[in-house]
Design a protein around this motif. Structure first.
Motif, PDB file in Angstrom:
ATOM      1  N   ALA A 151       0.819  -1.201   0.000  1.00 52.02           N
ATOM      2  CA  ALA A 151       0.000   0.000   0.000  1.00 52.02           C
ATOM      3  C   ALA A 151       0.857   1.257   0.000  1.00 52.02           C
ATOM      4  N   THR A 152       0.414   2.274  -0.715  1.00 49.96           N
ATOM      5  CA  THR A 152       1.089   3.569  -0.616  1.00 49.96           C
ATOM      6  C   THR A 152       0.706   4.194   0.728  1.00 49.96           C
ATOM      7  N   ALA A 153       1.571   5.034   1.251  1.00 45.69           N
ATOM      8  CA  ALA A 153       1.293   5.698   2.527  1.00 45.69           C
ATOM      9  C   ALA A 153       0.011   6.524   2.401  1.00 45.69           C
ATOM     10  N   LEU A 154      -0.769   6.547   3.472  1.00 49.28           N
ATOM     11  CA  LEU A 154      -1.989   7.360   3.499  1.00 49.28           C
ATOM     12  C   LEU A 154      -1.589   8.816   3.298  1.00 49.28           C
ATOM     13  N   ALA A 155      -2.120   9.451   2.254  1.00 47.73           N
ATOM     14  CA  ALA A 155      -1.700  10.803   1.886  1.00 47.73           C
ATOM     15  C   ALA A 155      -2.899  11.729   1.826  1.00 47.73           C
ATOM     16  N   TYR A 156      -2.633  13.016   2.024  1.00 48.44           N
ATOM     17  CA  TYR A 156      -3.679  14.042   1.934  1.00 48.44           C
ATOM     18  C   TYR A 156      -3.829  14.511   0.487  1.00 48.44           C
ATOM     19  N   VAL A 157      -5.065  14.791   0.102  1.00 45.80           N
ATOM     20  CA  VAL A 157      -5.310  15.401  -1.208  1.00 45.80           C
ATOM     21  C   VAL A 157      -5.024  16.891  -1.065  1.00 45.80           C
TER      22      VAL A 157
END
Length: 264
Positions: free
Chosen positions: A258-264
């Motif tokens: 999984a990619t790191a949880l990121a902000y839009v």
């Protein structure tokens, strides 16, 4: 108001995309086993039991493999268009009717505090569609599994803050690779997948002043490499006067991580 996301897995072996807002947690596709999906959620410190809905793009197994298991185990509402519901058939097993919802092609549905827009793509499935998420003035566009990017698709996704965008293959690697010719011909067709160069050309038309992050997705494990995809897309964009790092960045996705949880 914040919207966060993770590409849980992306590639021909399985696809799943997670997005959350202050009030909603949504999963697009469940193309891995239930156990694998739970492990991927754990990587971003989340759990499938927290989901509010599961959205489907099309019926190919790398997008729905774990859908039935996840929906039944966690009693999740599942959204797909009519033709996709029909095409999934027994591949997902029995899902209770109260968990089955129709999300038409070319529609906007509101899930709590986020508006989700569906749009059609060109792929060899019953009625494939992908999604744009609109939340608090932010826009996140998800587009893979298409043989070309039409002007209509471009208009729908243009100037997104974040793109998760197909960069499936290097044409040279595909042509020289081990796949039988009928499979190569399908991938290269208008209902197959777009190449690294085609991704760069399409992105050049839709990147806007808001665009900050581009995730290259659905890379072929046989006919592509992360470094090659990134380099080709970057070079193609630069030829069109768009330099990576000047306002936006390119990111990798992975079929097993999984990619790191990121902000839009």
């Amino acid at each position: 108001m914040t919207m966060r996301f993770s590409v849980l897995a992306s590639g021909s072996t399985g696809n799943a995309f997670y997005v959350e807002t202050n009030r909603q947690r949504l999963l697009v596709d469940a193309g891995l086993s239930g156990k694998q999906l739970e492990q991927l959620f754990a990587e971003i410190d989340r759990h499938p039991k927290q989901l509010d809905a599961l959205l489907v793009t099309h019926e190919h197994s790398d997008h729905i493999k774990g859908l039935g298991v996840l929906a039944r185990k966690y009693r999740l509402p599942v959204y797909a268009n009519e033709k996709t519901w029909q095409a999934m058939g027994q591949a997902i097993g029995d899902i209770p009717s109260e968990q089955k919802f129709v999300f038409p092609l070319g529609a906007v549905r509101t899930f709590g505090d986020v508006d989700v827009e569906s749009f059609g793509v060109s792929h060899d499935a019953a009625e494939p569609m992908f999604y744009v998420f609109h939340y608090g003035g932010k826009k996140l566009a998800l587009l893979t599994d298409t043989g070309y990017v039409s002007e209509r698709m471009k208009k729908t996704i243009e100037n997104a803050d974040v793109f998760v965008f197909e960069s499936n293959h290097d044409v040279g690697m595909l042509r020289m690779g081990r796949y039988p010719w009928n499979v190569k011909r399908r991938i290269l067709s208008d209902v197959g997948h777009i190449s690294n160069e085609e991704a760069g050309l399409a992105l050049a038309d839709v990147i806007g002043e808001r665009t900050k992050q581009i995730y290259l997705a659905h890379l072929s494990q046989d006919n592509n490499m992360k470094e090659l995809a990134r380099m080709t897309v970057a070079q193609t964009l630069e030829q069109r006067g768009l330099a990576v790092g000047a306002g936006f960045r390119l990111y990798d996705t992975d079929p097993r991580k999984a990619t790191a949880l990121a902000y839009v």
